[in-house]
Design a protein around this motif. Structure first.
Motif: not given
Length: 258
Positions: A45-50, A53-57
């Motif tokens: 998944s990924q979570e966008q910031g300002t 972006t934080e990607l999870t593997f």
């Protein structure tokens, strides 16, 4: 009729995953995802910031290699056993040889311990009393026989070598009866051959209160008479030096006419 089914031996073991979160600058998410997927990570998944972006593997955890670890552990156990056995054997040998180990300790204990005290060095004596001093073996006597008739050097020699035996060539320079006795004499013995005009140096040696026959201890070819002018080879003991009369007394040991 019913039959019991055997257990399913092929049931899959649940897979355990390890996860990783990666931050990427916005707009570069695809590049970052491609990079980590190429390394074997699965995008979750990924979570966008300002700005980022934080990607999870995730990826399956690697199984622990128990077999190699077991082999290494076995090797370590065997090595430990060998060490223990060697130590036990060495201890047994030491216990079986007590005499060999104790001997050096006894020797070491017998050695005197060094001390800081300065050892006293005995002052060398003038010369052993059994040695007959000559001008050849004693520098002090050589200097005395060619030195002045009196003075500090003569006094020093008399004090240093009192009672010791000297040997030299001399002569009868004067011969007078001792205190009126007809057979006892005071004999002046200068160094070297007799001369009425020249002196060979050295002190005024004197045989005092001596008998020609019994006290001079004549040896060799003894003439019928001796007197002033007779050359002698003298072995005598060192006596006292008299500063007032400048006479150096000697006690005859042997006297030989030359």
């Amino acid at each position: 009729m019913t039959a019991e089914l055997p257990p399913d031996t092929h049931a899959e073991t649940p897979v355990k995953y390890e996860t990783m979160n990666v931050r990427a600058i916005r707009g570069l998410e695809a590049r970052t995802r491609t990079k980590w997927e190429a390394d074997g990570w699965e995008f979750v998944s990924q979570e966008q910031g300002t700005l980022r972006t934080e990607l999870t593997f995730r990826r399956p955890k690697r199984p622990v290699p128990w077999k190699p670890l077991a082999v290494i552990g076995g090797v370590l156990v065997v090595a430990a056993i060998i060490i223990v056995v060697n130590v036990a054997l060495a201890a047994g040998r030491d216990a079986a040889e007590p005499a060999a180990s104790d001997a050096p300790s006894e020797v070491a204990a017998a050695e005197p311990e060094p001390t800081d005290e300065a050892e006293e060095t005995p002052e060398p004596s003038a010369a052993p009393e059994s040695v007959v001093l000559t001008a050849a073996n004693n520098a002090d006597l050589a200097a005395l026989l060619t030195g002045p008739q009196d003075g500090p050097t003569v006094e020093a020699f008399a004090s240093k070598y009192a009672g010791q035996t000297i040997e030299f060539d001399g002569s009868i320079g004067a011969m007078n009866t001792h205190e009126g006795y007809s057979t006892r004499y005071d004999i002046l013995v200068p160094v070297g051959d007799y001369s009425e005009t020249q002196s060979s140096g050295g002190p005024n040696f004197q045989f005092r209160d001596v008998n020609i026959t019994s006290d001079l201890n004549l040896i060799g070819d003894v003439p019928n008479t001796i007197g002033v002018g007779t050359n002698l080879h003298i072995v005598a003991r060192v006596g006292a030096y008299e500063p007032n009369s400048t006479l150096f007394l000697l006690e005859p040991v042997t006297t030989q006419v030359r």
